[in-house]
Design a protein around this motif. Structure first.
Motif, PDB file in Angstrom:
ATOM      1  N   VAL A 126      -6.539  13.763  -3.301  1.00 15.10           N
ATOM      2  CA  VAL A 126      -5.872  13.068  -2.198  1.00 15.10           C
ATOM      3  C   VAL A 126      -6.811  12.072  -1.521  1.00 15.10           C
ATOM      4  O   VAL A 126      -6.444  10.910  -1.279  1.00 15.10           O
TER       5      VAL A 126
ATOM      6  N   LEU B 266      -7.691   9.159  -4.100  1.00 13.11           N
ATOM      7  CA  LEU B 266      -6.569   8.271  -4.391  1.00 13.11           C
ATOM      8  C   LEU B 266      -6.165   7.466  -3.160  1.00 13.11           C
ATOM      9  O   LEU B 266      -5.840   6.274  -3.268  1.00 13.11           O
ATOM     10  N   THR B 267      -6.190   8.085  -1.988  1.00 16.61           N
ATOM     11  CA  THR B 267      -5.869   7.353  -0.760  1.00 16.61           C
ATOM     12  C   THR B 267      -6.844   6.203  -0.548  1.00 16.61           C
ATOM     13  O   THR B 267      -6.445   5.059  -0.283  1.00 16.61           O
TER      14      THR B 267
ATOM     15  N   LEU C  14      -6.164   3.398  -3.223  1.00 13.24           N
ATOM     16  CA  LEU C  14      -4.965   2.583  -3.014  1.00 13.24           C
ATOM     17  C   LEU C  14      -5.086   1.690  -1.779  1.00 13.24           C
ATOM     18  O   LEU C  14      -4.601   0.551  -1.785  1.00 13.24           O
TER      19      LEU C  14
ATOM     20  N   TYR D  89       0.496   2.694   1.979  1.00 10.07           N
ATOM     21  CA  TYR D  89       0.069   3.561   0.884  1.00 10.07           C
ATOM     22  C   TYR D  89      -0.684   4.798   1.351  1.00 10.07           C
ATOM     23  O   TYR D  89      -0.825   5.757   0.596  1.00 10.07           O
TER      24      TYR D  89
ATOM     25  N   VAL E 275       0.844   8.174  -0.553  1.00  6.19           N
ATOM     26  CA  VAL E 275       0.145   9.187  -1.350  1.00  6.19           C
ATOM     27  C   VAL E 275       0.635  10.585  -0.974  1.00  6.19           C
ATOM     28  O   VAL E 275       0.911  11.424  -1.845  1.00  6.19           O
TER      29      VAL E 275
ATOM     30  N   SER F  25       3.145  13.452  -3.037  1.00  2.20           N
ATOM     31  CA  SER F  25       2.798  14.859  -3.226  1.00  2.20           C
ATOM     32  C   SER F  25       3.836  15.811  -2.629  1.00  2.20           C
ATOM     33  O   SER F  25       3.762  17.023  -2.835  1.00  2.20           O
TER      34      SER F  25
ATOM     35  N   LEU G 184       0.566   6.919  -8.126  1.00  2.00           N
ATOM     36  CA  LEU G 184       1.612   7.605  -7.368  1.00  2.00           C
ATOM     37  C   LEU G 184       2.493   8.453  -8.286  1.00  2.00           C
ATOM     38  O   LEU G 184       2.905   9.562  -7.920  1.00  2.00           O
TER      39      LEU G 184
ATOM     40  N   MET H  75       0.564  11.571  -9.194  1.00  2.58           N
ATOM     41  CA  MET H  75       0.570  12.468  -8.035  1.00  2.58           C
ATOM     42  C   MET H  75       1.911  13.183  -7.912  1.00  2.58           C
ATOM     43  O   MET H  75       1.974  14.392  -7.647  1.00  2.58           O
TER      44      MET H  75
END
Length: 453
Positions: free
Chosen positions: A35, A38-39, A42, A51, A55, A59, A110, A113
């Protein structure tokens, strides 16, 4: 026996629970690596605050969409095998994050995820509905607190560590660690020997029926009836409507979800509002945006970890304490977040987030306690799936709306609005459920207290 001793004794004496607990701990740690990385990725690739919430929505939303079927599956098929399969598939899906390299491939991150979350949609009701079957009745309260603590421990440790790993070793290292965590968790679950249920699988003894729910019992001889999702979900919903306590607890999850848009804005505050870089700046000199995100998410996890332990001591065996405790916890969640926008810097903001999630963690965990204790095994998977579906849907709506709103108005105003709505919901819910405060439920007696207390 002291409460602390109850937790230690449970982990020492019950190897099946111990394996399940450690498996969840490791898997959730990997989730938070993912998390945070990826956050940050993005936000870097797109520059859009949308975004940050997207994220989290990726999820959550699959869990809402799949929860009705997943709950039925958890009530119909071997829960241990479901959990194993979900973890193995998630390990493969986690490696897809490595292909996210440009703005044009954001969709892949995304989608991966969301696919991992779809596996979690089957894992979660199987795990939570199976828990009462692998521990003794007087251990269930301690087991629930320990299982709830895994999320808080790994949100605190995993988010902070994930931010450090992503900042120091690169985001790819965090993505690989997430995939590895699913494999380790699967190996641990493979060693769980106690039967997670359902109890009416062939060769397993257990309750034969659920009074008042036509068709909710298995047929004679232990044979499993065929899967009928629409009818099975309808039976679960029919059972829920027969108990006002269940409906009230499910409604509480709706209120929690509607306020969580505030959580989706934490990365925005970490990277844009608290944007200083020097030792005296708002970020306290942490430098990397991923590290700052990890600090705020870590504070969220620490609060969620500590809150349920204190709440358990307050509620004990008395249902009359459960509902006011939940209402007070929700009010604390909203009230603390109302102070968050005026925090002078990152570390002060982290302290406020910690206090907010003392309430948020208590609120979330206590509603699950009540639902697990009130609900019989035959429909428990469906009720827990209803709970998961409601909270993930409302969280998704709140996160997306907050992310879009933060692109139009100041993020501080968005947080203040959601905090106010949360406190108002707490007050209305407390008033509407005041009649339940005076009830004492046999289904909860002896389960929310520490064993021997």
């Amino acid at each position: 026996m002291s409460r602390r001793g109850a937790y230690t004794e449970l982990l020492r004496s019950n190897p099946s629970f111990r394996r399940l607990w450690i498996a969840q701990l490791i898997s959730l740690g990997g989730d938070w690596f993912n998390v945070v990385a990826l956050t940050g990725l993005l936000l870097h690739l797109t520059g859009s605050s949308f975004y940050a919430g997207a994220v989290l929505v990726a999820s959550l939303l699959p869990q809402f969409l799949l929860s009705p079927v997943a709950g039925v599956v958890a009530d119909r098929f071997d829960r241990r095998r479901l959990m194993l399969g979900a973890n193995l598939l998630a390990a493969v899906l986690a490696l897809a994050m490595l292909a996210v390299r440009s703005r044009g491939s954001v969709w892949l991150g995304l989608a991966a995820m969301a696919a991992i979350a779809a596996m979690g949609a089957f894992f979660d009701p199987a795990s939570r509905s199976g828990l009462p079957n692998i521990v003794e009745d007087d251990q269930l309260a301690a087991a629930n607190v320990l299982m709830a603590s895994t999320w808080g421990i790994m949100a605190a440790v995993g988010a902070a560590a994930g931010g450090l790993v992503a900042g120091l070793l690169g985001r790819d290292a965090a993505f690989v660690a997430n995939a590895a965590s699913f494999l380790v968790a699967a190996a641990l679950i493979l060693g769980v020997r106690a039967h997670l249920g359902p109890l009416d699988l062939p060769g397993v003894s257990g309750p034969a029926s659920t009074p008042g729910i036509p068709g909710a019992s298995g047929p004679p001889g232990g044979k499993r009836r065929r899967l009928r999702p629409i009818q099975d979900v309808a039976e679960g919903a029919a059972w829920a409507r027969t108990d006002a306590r269940v409906m009230a607890l499910l409604a509480q999850k709706v209120g929690f979800g509607l306020g969580t848009g505030m959580i989706g804005l934490l990365p925005i505050f970490a990277t844009r509002v608290f944007s200083g870089r020097g030792p005296g700046g708002p970020t306290g000199g942490v430098g990397s945006a991923d590290v700052a995100i990890g600090i705020l998410y870590g504070a969220r996890g620490l609060g969620s970890l500590l809150g349920p332990f204190g709440a358990r001591a307050v509620v004990r065996t008395d249902l009359r304490r459960l509902f006011p405790a939940i209402a007070a916890a929700m009010a604390l969640f909203g009230g603390a977040y109302a102070l968050f926008p005026v925090a002078p810097g990152l570390w002060a903001a982290a302290g406020i987030v910690l206090v907010a999630h003392l309430g948020g963690g208590t609120q979330y965990t206590m509603t699950s306690y009540g639902l697990q204790q009130i609900t019989p095994d035959r429909v428990r998977g469906r009720i827990m799936a209803f709970e998961l579906g409601l909270v993930t849907l409302t969280m998704s709506v709140s996160l997306l709306a907050a992310g879009r709103a933060a692109e139009v108005v100041n993020p501080r105003a968005v947080v203040e609005l959601l905090a106010g709505l949360t406190m108002a919901y707490a007050a209305v819910w407390a008033f509407a459920t005041r009649g339940l405060w005076r009830q004492r439920a046999p289904g909860l007696a002896g389960t929310l207290a520490a064993p021997g207390s």
